[in-house]
Design an enzyme around this catalytic site. Structure first.
Site, PDB file in Angstrom:
ATOM      1  N   LYS A  43      38.695  24.048 -12.251  1.00 43.67           N
ATOM      2  CA  LYS A  43      39.619  25.081 -12.701  1.00 43.67           C
ATOM      3  C   LYS A  43      39.688  26.104 -11.563  1.00 43.67           C
ATOM      4  CE  LYS A  43      42.236  26.958 -15.896  1.00 43.67           C
ATOM      5  NZ  LYS A  43      43.504  26.342 -16.355  1.00 43.67           N
ATOM      6  N   ASP A  67      33.847  13.023 -23.826  1.00 45.09           N
ATOM      7  CA  ASP A  67      33.972  12.798 -25.263  1.00 45.09           C
ATOM      8  C   ASP A  67      35.415  12.506 -25.636  1.00 45.09           C
ATOM      9  OD1 ASP A  67      31.322  12.896 -25.857  1.00 45.09           O
ATOM     10  OD2 ASP A  67      31.294  14.998 -26.422  1.00 45.09           O
TER      11      ASP A  67
HETATM   12 MG   LIG Z   1      29.766  16.073 -25.131  1.00 43.76          MG
HETATM   13 MG   LIG Z   2      46.222  25.318 -20.009  1.00 48.21          MG
END
Ligand SMILES: [Mg+2]
Ligand SMILES: [Mg+2]
Lengths: 357, 357
Positions: free
Chosen positions: A190, A250
């Site tokens: 990010k 996940d």
């Molecule tokens: Mg996890």
């Molecule tokens: Mg966003």
């Protein structure tokens, strides 16, 4: 010919049953490809507490350090779920093992078998051909930084931190893996917001210069969360920080649909640990119903990652693919269209896999 | 009868075309439900820079403060993409507006129209009936905490921070919204690892005592990333922190499939801003091709959230549903099965919506 010592650590619940099949598969591979695999076994988790009082006895840790790779089962027992105050817990064995072995990268392959495409919430035509290998950093990030309260407890904070060294060592593993696959690496961060992400990206950019044959793409984590759903076949190897990896792996395993088919690896600079992503499943323990395929795929991952035996690894994956194509299923991956006579138990489906190796 | 003053802020690119349709829809609603809506218009972004040199002129900000709600278009111009060194940029207008209006919550409804279920990567039978309203916190978390380098630049860090007050104010908005919907709230955090998440959960738990009629569920962010794919119909209102919301709302909009149909709101304690999630789309600007439905849905969201006019809001959503059921499409949501004569431009599909109001 490879000469290797493999430690089997079944742990708790169905861990016993599924690693037994995984070991048989490793044995068959050794015979077919002319390798010499020796084995030992060690205790961890609830069974270790019962036997020694310690969830990771010194003897187990010693054996782990002295093996070339570890085939791991599962850890946990429902007894502790109802007793949150218990001082000694099975999961402590797992955490200690990770720490003592310096396991800094978690690998999660998302490989879909054609026969099971229907098990996902995603449309089969979107999923078909998806084959992703995630590298999630395990020792840094906001999980292990300073955390606390201030302003009389009215403000809480957590510090996310990465050092260049931590990014380099997992980055290198991910580039190395990409080189043995389709030579595409997506690094997820990010960096438009976070300083730790900017450092992450700098280090991956430096490594990229050493791997000119690997095509690198940089994605923001929110974009990756979208593209995983829209176009999962776009990914080959993905490398990311601890928190983003926690979320994305996940999400990706849900895309795969069949959780009983997914393996994972935890690796560092020493012995690597290979295990199913499913848990100890005490509700079906001892009934011979457990799906051993995630453990068999863990064995395949072990051969690939720790021993560099790619052909052997692919032979296992292909055997599972053929067993599924023949129509054999375990209970967890059967559906309404499955002929009941094709639903096999743990050992029986293991035998079908072994026949094809 | 409601008496309200609405500011139209078209901004750049297709913002002009789509907010024009949004305004017509608001007008029709006022007539049908006997409300008195007055309007004004203000500049922001590239058009504001061209006219005044300032991406958010003082006059615009003054009008924003004095209006009851803002119907917003889009901001941005490709000119600046090729000039990263430009000191004055359209997006600065957006950031300044958010700051000056104290917009601390971003609302993203994920509402799927039956006719467009096929546009998603997710199977229609999984998606059908999904209707989620996300509340993402906008002013705190790791985006705005201290960040920097240490150890001679070899370590980078970012601090995630939340105060009780910040959690309370967005939590209250989310509970209030849940009360007007299906009375279910999911609060997403990572309280098993993060101190800021534990504070988040404490405050939501306190608020829950004030809203005994709302059923609250606490999820870890990685679980939410999975359940969104597996069982999107399980959610009603979701409230979460800035970073988790950034990731999950993007994942959820991809689940919806049709990005041209999604609206969002940014709200605080003053004027709320309602806008499509799509951008200024300069490639189709002025061609009459833009899909105005996200702007029309933004108008619906404005009526619901800022004015509490739920019946009026639902009338708009129902009109769009009927237009789609009749087979009308804009170019972006048409597919191979669409009769070309049913593909309409911006104003023509706007007229079809208006006919049904
Ligand atoms: Mg996890
Ligand atoms: Mg966003």
């Amino acid at each position: 010919m490879a000469k290797k010592h493999i430690l089997i650590v079944p742990g708790d619940g169905i861990g016993q049953e599924v690693t037994a099949v995984g070991k048989k598969v490793l044995d068959k591979i050794a015979a077919r490809f002319n390798h010499e695999f020796t084995y030992d076994e060690a205790l961890i988790g609830h069974v270790a507490i019962e036997a020694t009082g310690d969830p990771l006895p010194a003897e187990s840790l010693e054996k782990m350090r002295n093996s070339d790779a570890i085939l791991f089962g599962a850890v946990g027992h429902p007894k502790y779920d109802n007793d949150p105050s218990a001082k000694v817990r099975p999961e402590q064995g797992l955490l200690k093992m990770r720490k003592e072995l310096g396991l800094y990268a978690n690998l999660r392959p998302i490989k879909l078998f054609d026969e099971l495409l229907g098990a996902s919430s995603i449309k089969p035509e979107i999923l078909k051909g998806a084959d992703i290998l995630f590298f999630r950093e395990l020792t840094g990030d906001i999980y292990f930084g300073e955390k606390g309260r201030k302003n009389n407890g009215d403000t809480a904070y957590d510090v996310a931190e990465y050092s260049r060294y931590e990014v380099q060592r997992i980055g290198r593993k991910a580039f190395d893996a990409a080189r043995t696959r389709r030579k595409k690496l997506v690094s997820v961060d990010k960096a438009n917001v976070l300083e730790s992400s900017r450092l992450w990206r700098e280090e991956i950019q430096k490594l990229a210069l050493e791997y000119p044959d690997v095509e690198v793409e940089y994605q923001f984590v929110d974009a990756t969360a979208m593209i995983l759903i829209k176009e999962p076949t776009r990914f080959d190897v993905v490398v990311t920080a601890n928190l983003f990896g926690d979320i994305l792996t996940d999400e990706a395993s849900q895309i795969a649909g069949s959780m009983g088919m997914l393996a994972s690896a935890s690796i560092g600079d020493g012995t690597g640990v290979y295990e199913p992503i499913h848990g100890s499943a005490h509700d079906i323990t001892g009934k011979g119903l457990a799906n051993p395929m995630a453990s068999v795929l863990s064995a395949a991952l072990l051969l690939d990652i720790s021993f560099g035996l790619k052909e052997e690894s692919e032979a296992i994956i292909s055997a599972i693919d053929q067993v599924l194509k023949k129509g054999f299923r375990t209970r967890d991956i059967a559906d309404k269209t499955t002929d009941p006579s094709m639903i096999l138990g743990t050992d029986a489906i293991g035998e079908e896999i072994l026949k094809l190796l």
